[in-house]
Motif scaffolding. Structure first.
Motif, short mmCIF file in Angstrom:
data_model
loop_
_atom_site.label_atom_id
_atom_site.label_comp_id
_atom_site.label_asym_id
_atom_site.label_seq_id
_atom_site.Cartn_x
_atom_site.Cartn_y
_atom_site.Cartn_z
N SER A 74 0.86 -1.19 0.00
CA SER A 74 0.00 0.00 0.00
C SER A 74 0.89 1.23 0.00
O SER A 74 1.99 1.21 0.59
CB SER A 74 -0.91 0.00 1.23
N VAL A 75 0.44 2.30 -0.64
CA VAL A 75 1.23 3.54 -0.75
C VAL A 75 0.29 4.74 -0.61
O VAL A 75 -0.85 4.70 -1.11
CB VAL A 75 1.96 3.63 -2.10
N PHE A 76 0.76 5.79 0.06
CA PHE A 76 0.00 7.03 0.06
C PHE A 76 0.87 8.16 -0.45
O PHE A 76 2.10 8.13 -0.36
CB PHE A 76 -0.55 7.36 1.46
N THR A 77 0.22 9.19 -1.02
CA THR A 77 0.92 10.41 -1.45
C THR A 77 0.14 11.61 -0.93
O THR A 77 -1.10 11.59 -0.89
CB THR A 77 1.03 10.50 -2.98
N ALA A 78 0.87 12.64 -0.52
CA ALA A 78 0.23 13.84 0.03
C ALA A 78 1.05 15.06 -0.35
O ALA A 78 2.29 15.04 -0.32
CB ALA A 78 0.12 13.73 1.54
N THR A 79 0.35 16.14 -0.69
CA THR A 79 1.01 17.40 -1.03
C THR A 79 1.00 18.33 0.17
O THR A 79 -0.04 18.53 0.80
CB THR A 79 0.29 18.08 -2.20
N VAL A 80 2.16 18.89 0.50
CA VAL A 80 2.26 19.81 1.64
C VAL A 80 1.62 21.14 1.26
O VAL A 80 1.98 21.76 0.26
CB VAL A 80 3.73 20.02 2.04
N THR A 81 0.66 21.58 2.06
CA THR A 81 -0.03 22.85 1.79
C THR A 81 0.34 23.95 2.77
O THR A 81 0.11 25.12 2.51
CB THR A 81 -1.55 22.65 1.81
N ASP A 82 0.92 23.57 3.92
CA ASP A 82 1.38 24.56 4.89
C ASP A 82 2.42 23.91 5.78
O ASP A 82 2.22 22.77 6.24
CB ASP A 82 0.21 25.10 5.72
N ASN A 83 3.53 24.59 6.02
CA ASN A 83 4.60 24.06 6.85
C ASN A 83 5.19 25.18 7.71
O ASN A 83 6.24 25.73 7.41
CB ASN A 83 5.69 23.42 5.99
N PRO A 84 4.48 25.53 8.79
CA PRO A 84 4.91 26.67 9.60
C PRO A 84 6.10 26.33 10.49
O PRO A 84 6.59 25.20 10.52
CB PRO A 84 3.66 26.95 10.44
N ALA A 85 6.54 27.33 11.24
CA ALA A 85 7.64 27.14 12.17
C ALA A 85 7.20 26.24 13.31
O ALA A 85 6.03 26.25 13.73
CB ALA A 85 8.11 28.48 12.72
N ALA A 86 8.13 25.45 13.82
CA ALA A 86 7.85 24.58 14.97
C ALA A 86 8.07 25.35 16.27
O ALA A 86 8.93 26.23 16.34
CB ALA A 86 8.77 23.37 14.92
N PRO A 87 7.31 25.06 17.30
CA PRO A 87 6.21 24.08 17.31
C PRO A 87 4.98 24.63 16.59
O PRO A 87 4.71 25.82 16.64
CB PRO A 87 5.95 23.87 18.80
N GLY A 88 4.29 23.75 15.92
CA GLY A 88 3.12 24.16 15.16
C GLY A 88 2.47 22.96 14.53
O GLY A 88 2.70 21.82 14.93
N THR A 89 1.66 23.21 13.50
CA THR A 89 0.93 22.14 12.83
C THR A 89 1.04 22.31 11.32
O THR A 89 0.63 23.36 10.79
CB THR A 89 -0.56 22.14 13.23
N ALA A 90 1.61 21.33 10.65
CA ALA A 90 1.71 21.34 9.19
C ALA A 90 0.44 20.73 8.61
O ALA A 90 -0.25 19.95 9.26
CB ALA A 90 2.93 20.55 8.74
N THR A 91 0.14 21.11 7.36
CA THR A 91 -1.07 20.62 6.70
C THR A 91 -0.70 20.00 5.36
O THR A 91 0.16 20.52 4.64
CB THR A 91 -2.07 21.77 6.47
#
Length: 216
Positions: A74-91
């Motif tokens: 099984s394989v998944f693929t995902a495109t990064v839409t937001d990658n803020p400074a840590a600590p934080g939450t990426a989307t």
């Protein structure tokens, strides 16, 4: 008193001048490649991961049982839409999640094989927090859905399972994403379809153009 005020003012000016010459520190991004605190993953990059070597993705009829469907590919693929400074939450936006039916088996009574497993209603939104918590949610008004087509002694059947969301964890030890007993309910299908599904899988390593991804 005036002398003290002037001295205090002078000291403040000096302090501000020194501070202005020191660049402000910047936190690293939530998602990085190469190492924890490494190079920030760029928005728009596509992340992918297969099942961890030697593991299987399972959809069992109970959280403690072993009856259901098991796949080794099984394989998944995902495109990064937001990658803020840590600590934080990426989307991320999950645009692909596939299962190789040829690697799937079923031990459900009356089932002789697996024709296909399809993840519906993509894309899903995935959030990855600095503490390692990962949450997958569907678009507003939609649901996470998986369609399982099985071969049985009585012919082909289609079983549809749904969940409002999924929760997993990420680990920098092996750059993995783990899901354990994520509950699905059967929304349609024959009596041969198990009434509920519990999804467990470990995907590793998560990579960005071949570079391993870390969560900070």
């Amino acid at each position: 008193m005036r002398t003290r005020s002037l001295l205090a003012l002078a000291g403040t000016v000096v302090a501000l001048s020194v501070a202005a010459t020191v660049p402000a520190s910047a936190d690293g991004a939530v998602l990085t490649t190469g190492s924890a605190g490494g190079t920030a993953v760029a928005v728009g990059d596509v992340l992918s991961a297969p099942l961890a070597t030697g593991t299987s993705a399972t959809l069992y009829s109970s959280a403690t049982g072993t009856s259901g469907v098991s796949c080794t590919s099984s394989v998944f693929t995902a495109t990064v839409t937001d990658n803020p400074a840590a600590p934080g939450t990426a989307t991320e936006s999950v645009s692909g999640h596939s299962f190789d039916a040829s690697s799937c088996t079923s031990n459900v009574l009356g089932v002789t094989g697996v024709t296909s497993i399809t993840v519906d209603n993509l894309p899903y939104t995935t959030t990855v927090a600095s503490d390692g918590t990962l949450t997958v949610t569907p678009a507003s008004g939609s649901t996470i859905q998986t369609t399982v087509k099985l071969k049985t002694l009585l012919g082909s059947i289609t079983c549809v399972y749904q969940a409002p969301s999924l929760t997993g964890t990420s680990s920098n030890t092996d750059n993995s994403i783990n899901f354990t007993n994520q509950a699905f309910t059967k929304s349609s299908g024959s009596s041969l379809c198990f009434a509920a599904g519990y999804f467990t899988a470990k995907y590793a390593p998560v990579t960005d153009n071949g570079a391993t991804v870390f969560v900070n």
